[in-house]
Design an enzyme around this catalytic site. Sequence first.
Site, short mmCIF file in Angstrom:
data_model
loop_
_atom_site.label_atom_id
_atom_site.label_comp_id
_atom_site.label_asym_id
_atom_site.label_seq_id
_atom_site.Cartn_x
_atom_site.Cartn_y
_atom_site.Cartn_z
N GLU A 139 42.46 15.77 10.65
CA GLU A 139 42.32 14.34 10.39
C GLU A 139 43.65 13.62 10.59
O GLU A 139 43.69 12.52 11.14
CB GLU A 139 41.85 14.16 8.94
CG GLU A 139 41.72 12.73 8.48
CD GLU A 139 41.17 12.63 7.07
OE1 GLU A 139 41.35 13.59 6.29
OE2 GLU A 139 40.56 11.60 6.76
N GLU A 181 32.86 14.01 0.93
CA GLU A 181 32.56 12.92 1.83
C GLU A 181 31.41 13.35 2.76
O GLU A 181 30.26 13.08 2.46
CB GLU A 181 33.81 12.48 2.60
CG GLU A 181 33.97 11.00 2.48
CD GLU A 181 35.31 10.43 2.91
OE1 GLU A 181 35.28 9.42 3.59
OE2 GLU A 181 36.36 10.99 2.55
C1 BGC Z 1 36.87 9.09 6.43
C2 BGC Z 1 37.21 8.64 7.81
C3 BGC Z 1 36.67 7.25 7.91
C4 BGC Z 1 37.52 6.44 7.01
C5 BGC Z 1 37.32 4.99 7.06
C6 BGC Z 1 37.66 8.26 5.49
O1 BGC Z 1 37.53 8.59 4.18
O2 BGC Z 1 37.05 10.45 6.26
O3 BGC Z 1 37.04 9.50 8.79
O4 BGC Z 1 36.50 6.73 9.18
O5 BGC Z 1 37.45 6.90 5.69
O6 BGC Z 1 38.49 4.41 7.04
#
Ligand code: BGC
Length: 715
Positions: free
Chosen positions: A602, A340
């Site tokens: 997270e 990501e």
């Molecule tokens: C990310 C988040 C992001 C989210 C959106 C994820 O995959 O890592 O931090 O804001 O998607 O919902």
Amino acid sequence: MKWTANWIASARDFGEVCPVFEKRFQVGKVKRATLYITAMGVYEATLNGRRVGEFLMAPGWTVYEKRQQYQSYDVTALLKPNQENLLRVTVAAGWFDPRLGWDYHRPATDAPRSLIAQLELEAIDSSRTQILTTDETWRVAPGKLTFCSLYDGECYDARRPLRFEKVTVQKLPKRQLIPQEGEPVRALERLKPVRYFTTPAGERVLDFGQNLTGFVSFTVTASAGQRVELSHAEVLDHDGNFYTDNYRSAKAKLEYRCKSGKQTYTPSLTFYGFRYVRIDSFPGEINPDDFTAVAVHSDLKRTGWLSCSNPLLNRLFENIVWGQKGNFLDIPTDCPQRDERLGWTGDAQVFVRTACYQFDVERFFRKWLRDLAADQEPLGRVPAVVPNTIHPFSGGHFAWGDAATIVPWQIYLSYGDKSVLKEQFESMRRWVDYITSVTTTPFLWTGDKDAYGDWLALDNDQDSWKGSSDFDLLASAFYANSTLLVTKAGRVLKKDVAAYEALYRGIVKRFKETFQNFHTQTECAVALYFGLAKEPQKVADQLARLVEENGKKLTTGFVGTPYLLHALSRNGHTDIAYDLLLQENYPSWLYSVRQGATTVWEHWDGLKDDGSFWSAEMNSFNHYAYGSVADWVFGVAAGIEPVECEPGYARVHIAPHPDERLGWLEARVNTKYGRIRSKWEQIEGRVRYEIDTPVPATIVIADRTYEVGPGQYLF
Ligand code: BGC
């Protein structure tokens, strides 16, 4: 600077092998030599074997088709007058890789790895400037870097000879080239392993003691062809084995083929998010001292420090700082390790207040905001990630798109330069207009069904990523806030914003009529923070009750968490805010610290009490969003806040909120006017406050207000 150079690339396809471009040339003595350079890919240049500049991952990440940075380096000291000079440039995919995000091909990512460079040599007597440019006289070879990507890592073959061949001149545009705007990315810290051990599964692992973003540099003595292979991980699993499932498809490996003899290798065109390194192959004996972790991030000046009498909290403060370092690598990213590493707008918006306390992020965010505006659609929709790599039509969701208004306003508040508002005003306004154009109910924002909601909140089904807070309520609150920020920015810029003021009044009225029952902590916190609750005290008391009934624990996700403690402390429940801050059991900030976190997770339950993980699908151990709690500690616990009427700390508001459970707490914030310091300490049932301010301040202590000039104060 006028570009006369042309883009060049290899004449044939090198596949995954990174090209090395070279030019040999002679010059006499010069007064000054400046290299202007950028690439369709990330580049590293050397002149006569020495690296040009310290900028890693140049040219950085922007909306390349519209704005691509070039760098300029003073290379005078690297030149050899009256001898042959050799300029070499390696180009790797970097952020030009279409694999980034969700396979959204942009024109720039489909271009070949190309280079453009211009070396300007000013004669000793300044009489003339000789210009050397990339053109058909350059040569290119398939390099030793036989593979290099952000997600998967790299392969380097030190034995590989460079065989140079012709280049072709590319007809690629130059109008998008702009001088460097952001802060350079550099190798900023070096860490030695704190432990070398063998896991139960027999893996040889180095522990650097800190989850970080960067790479490992190593020294090895080998015969030609032997391999060094390294894997990266953030955590060990329940049994103490190396764990990489949470990297998803990102391989995050390093493979190095040795030449013969003693050699040191340091990557430079990719990065990894890791604390642990597994040594999959290594010639000879492993000496941990031969390995160094190098932390790489935007070179931001540290401006804010927190410390207190509670060691767990101090570790949390450190983790939040490391979370910012690891995710401020040219753009603000969600995370630095898995497949990501994108500029998620929501995450940036959530964290920006904390970011501004901890580091000087003015230039950093102003660059990113220009990219946000550049990728915003004509009708105002803001993509979910900036630069957009997801889908041409992604985004437009509440709390994510609102980065368009929240971030510029915060940069203005923290640094005081209204040109950021001037630059972003159209983008801010268009975001609000976009909402007005798509909502299904006038004066509210309803119908944003695909939004992310209160992302990762704990008040929904176990497996749901989206919290249970009402989308229409949250969306409408953000609509109100963004509209308010447009009116504030407009007033600073002396624009006529009467229509937005009327819109704002309309939204507030409609919100109060429509939303009178709140079901989650996040719903309460958001309505309170944005001043939208019809009966604020009632909602605040309800919020306090919701927290108490949940065992003094939170249930909020990305959207509610940054406002939760503020909503409590602004409404007479500072003690409950402290309950949450000091909570050590799951879910809480200190829970992760007790579990050994060295960055912010997270998920509240990234690593569960029983040692198992939350699903590998979405489990980063370096996501800064929940680190946003530091803005409450700076702004409320220590009480240092910028003020709207004299932004950038030309004046400051200092209203500390002590708590008996903490012996002392201190915050320091460096501003362009000097250092602001606020410290309180419990001494025999009384509180002693020490406050230093370089500017006029409004100090509020135990409900009494003091208007003071610059100075040091004791209460
Ligand atoms: C990310 C988040 C992001 C989210 C959106 C994820 O995959 O890592 O931090 O804001 O998607 O919902």
